[in-house]
Design a protein around this motif. Structure first.
Motif, short mmCIF file in Angstrom:
data_model
loop_
_atom_site.label_atom_id
_atom_site.label_comp_id
_atom_site.label_asym_id
_atom_site.label_seq_id
_atom_site.Cartn_x
_atom_site.Cartn_y
_atom_site.Cartn_z
N VAL A 97 0.40 -0.29 -5.90
CA VAL A 97 -0.79 -0.58 -4.82
C VAL A 97 -0.79 -1.88 -4.60
O VAL A 97 -0.79 -2.52 -3.36
CB VAL A 97 -2.22 -0.09 -5.24
CG1 VAL A 97 -3.20 -0.65 -4.13
CG2 VAL A 97 -2.12 1.40 -5.42
N CYS A 98 -0.56 -3.06 -5.71
CA CYS A 98 -0.51 -4.45 -5.39
C CYS A 98 0.23 -4.76 -6.28
O CYS A 98 0.20 -4.68 -7.76
CB CYS A 98 -2.17 -4.69 -5.66
SG CYS A 98 -2.04 -6.63 -5.47
N VAL A 99 1.56 -5.93 -6.02
CA VAL A 99 2.09 -6.54 -6.93
C VAL A 99 2.15 -8.09 -6.66
O VAL A 99 3.26 -8.65 -6.99
CB VAL A 99 3.55 -5.91 -6.73
CG1 VAL A 99 3.72 -4.48 -6.89
CG2 VAL A 99 4.09 -6.26 -5.30
N THR B 207 -8.05 4.61 -0.87
CA THR B 207 -7.67 5.11 0.62
C THR B 207 -6.33 5.58 0.52
O THR B 207 -5.82 5.82 1.77
CB THR B 207 -7.98 4.23 1.57
OG1 THR B 207 -7.62 2.91 1.30
CG2 THR B 207 -9.68 3.92 1.86
N GLY B 208 -5.54 5.48 -0.47
CA GLY B 208 -4.17 5.94 -0.50
C GLY B 208 -3.12 4.88 0.19
O GLY B 208 -2.13 4.92 0.93
N SER C 112 5.62 -1.09 1.03
CA SER C 112 6.04 -0.02 1.93
C SER C 112 5.56 1.43 1.65
O SER C 112 5.32 2.24 2.55
CB SER C 112 7.53 -0.18 2.45
OG SER C 112 7.81 -1.45 2.67
N THR C 113 5.81 1.67 0.23
CA THR C 113 5.40 3.23 -0.10
C THR C 113 4.05 3.35 -0.16
O THR C 113 3.16 2.89 -1.00
CB THR C 113 6.24 3.64 -1.33
OG1 THR C 113 7.51 3.03 -1.30
CG2 THR C 113 5.68 4.79 -1.94
N LEU C 114 3.51 4.13 0.44
CA LEU C 114 2.13 4.76 0.76
C LEU C 114 1.63 5.92 0.36
O LEU C 114 2.38 7.13 0.63
CB LEU C 114 1.54 4.60 2.15
CG LEU C 114 1.76 3.35 2.98
CD1 LEU C 114 1.17 3.24 4.22
CD2 LEU C 114 1.30 1.95 2.19
N ARG C 115 0.60 6.25 -0.71
CA ARG C 115 0.29 7.82 -1.01
C ARG C 115 -0.19 8.55 0.16
O ARG C 115 -0.14 9.73 0.21
CB ARG C 115 -0.67 7.66 -2.08
CG ARG C 115 -0.17 7.09 -3.57
CD ARG C 115 -1.11 7.02 -4.44
NE ARG C 115 -2.24 6.10 -4.35
CZ ARG C 115 -3.55 6.44 -3.94
NH1 ARG C 115 -3.86 7.82 -4.13
NH2 ARG C 115 -4.36 5.42 -3.77
N ARG C 116 -0.98 7.71 1.16
CA ARG C 116 -0.93 8.45 2.48
C ARG C 116 -0.07 8.02 3.46
O ARG C 116 -0.31 7.04 4.26
CB ARG C 116 -2.45 7.90 2.98
CG ARG C 116 -3.19 8.89 3.89
CD ARG C 116 -4.32 8.25 4.38
NE ARG C 116 -4.39 6.78 4.56
CZ ARG C 116 -5.59 6.24 5.31
NH1 ARG C 116 -6.57 6.77 4.67
NH2 ARG C 116 -5.23 4.99 5.39
N PRO C 117 1.05 8.75 3.65
CA PRO C 117 2.50 8.08 4.34
C PRO C 117 2.11 8.13 5.84
O PRO C 117 1.34 8.79 6.24
CB PRO C 117 3.46 8.87 3.97
CG PRO C 117 3.13 9.78 2.87
CD PRO C 117 1.50 9.83 2.96
N LEU C 118 2.79 7.07 6.41
CA LEU C 118 2.95 6.88 7.96
C LEU C 118 3.80 7.85 8.45
O LEU C 118 4.50 8.40 7.97
CB LEU C 118 3.22 5.44 8.36
CG LEU C 118 2.26 4.36 7.79
CD1 LEU C 118 2.64 3.05 8.16
CD2 LEU C 118 0.83 4.60 8.26
#
Length: 392
Positions: free
Chosen positions: A344-346, A209-210, A318-324
């Protein structure tokens, strides 16, 4: 006094860790340090940056013939990605046309607050230092703290207890947690394969889902005696020191010691750990025992001889491939937040970084309590204290 600091930017030439205050004679295992750095890079949900980097520690000072010499230790970790940024982020004036601006701040990141604070026209320099890439240097410094704690037979390890909505629904033993450090493949650093599969599904959903996803990691200190930390002054309490150490990591938004969260909704009889005594059986360094460890090994700001347990609550990256939605720095118009290559997950990696911060905190307090300019002197002082609490 044990002190450490870090320097370097996410896409700079290298990261630097400076550690001072370690006594002489601590055996330095290069393979162990590099393995710690390797562990930080692994985990299901990591991004493309980790396929570029192969972090190793280049020790510049403070170690000779495989042992510390009592002098400050300088460690360099090369950024292989630097070759792609030499003209973008030069030390000299360079060509301003090649600058890669972070043109719109990312919600949840330091971008906007940092740009306002330092009066930057965009968030590039904020990103470079605020990035969790900085935690690489902390892990290198923390590896030295772990080597010092090894002199005292104290160990530190971590595991993941939650990713998104998927949670480990049982307690983990120290043996299970410690075994994760030697696994050749790191998925989500969970001691239970079924729980780990549910966690993986949560990461997969965020990836599709990005989005990004956070979770909870747990750091355990095993073998520490009673008496580390003090209730005498507010800033010397062990739980406060550990909370600050873990909270200082990027994306950590809450810290829990023992069962602190559930304790707030429980009765005292359900929370406090009843004390027993046995003439014949020893629990760690004393004959005082507890059947439970809801306190997380700390009472009144002082370690009580049980395992020290600290949890970190990690928000999603905070960085999203589907940005806010965001606002452009130059025009102030509504736009999408900037996107930088990201994970995606750290959560597993954050656990490794938290191990380092906890190890540094415990090592600092141990040196303050037991003293010693050499590893041998430190161990002799420590043995004397252990004999004292055994006889109590």
């Amino acid at each position: 006094m044990l002190r450490f600091s870090t320097a370097g930017e996410s896409h700079g030439e290298s990261l630097i860790a400076l550690v001072s205050g370690l006594p002489a004679g601590v055996e330095v295992d290069q393979e162990f340090i590099d393995h710690e750095l390797w562990r930080r890079q692994r985990g299901y949900g990591r991004g493309g940056r980790m396929r570029i980097e192969s972090d190793t520690a280049h020790i510049l000072s403070g170690v000779r013939h495989g042992k510390t010499i009592g002098a400050p230790i300088a460690i360099e970790i090369e950024n292989r990605d630097w070759k792609n940024w030499t003209e973008v982020l030069p030390v000299g004036p360079g060509d301003p046309a090649k600058h890669k601006a972070v043109a719109s701040p990312r919600p949840g990141h330091a971008d906007l607050a940092g740009a306002l604070k330092y009066d930057f026209p965009d968030a590039r320099y904020v990103l470079e230092r605020a990035s969790a890439r900085e935690s690489t240097a902390r892990v290198a410094a923390g590896a030295f703290a772990k080597l010092l704690l090894k002199v005292l037979d104290i160990e530190v390890a971590s595991h993941v207890v939650r990713v998104g909505r998927a949670e480990l629904e049982r307690d983990a033993t120290w043996e299970e947690i410690a075994a994760l450090r030697d696994k050749e493949e790191i998925l989500l650093s969970c001691v239970d394969s079924e729980a780990e599969a549910r966690m993986k599904a949560e990461v997969d959903l965020a990836l599709r889902t990005g989005d990004s996803i956070g979770g909870i990691f747990e750091v355990v200190v095993h073998g520490a005696p009673a008496g580390i930390g003090t209730y005498a002054n507010w800033d010397e309490r062990l739980d406060g020191i550990l909370a600050q150490a873990v909270m200082s990591l990027q994306a950590v938004k809450a810290v829990e010691v023992g069962r602190g969260v559930t304790a707030a909704a429980s009765l005292g009889s359900e929370v406090h750990d009843a004390i027993a005594y046995s003439e014949n059986e020893s629990n760690g360094h004393t004959r005082f025992t507890r059947e439970r460890n809801n306190a997380g090994g700390i009472e009144g700001g002082v370690s009580n001889g049980e395992d020290i347990v600290v949890r970190g609550y990690l928000k999603p990256i905070s960085t999203l491939r589907r940005p806010l939605s965001s606002v452009a720095f130059d025009t102030r118009e509504v736009t999408k937040a900037a996107y930088e290559r990201s994970d995606v997950c750290v959560v597993p990696a954050a656990g490794v970084a938290a191990e380092s911060m906890v190890a540094l905190a415990i090592a600092k307090l141990a040196l303050e309590k037991f003293g010693g300019d050499s590893a041998g002197e430190l161990r002799r002082n420590y043995d004397g204290y252990l004999e004292q609490i055994r006889r109590f």
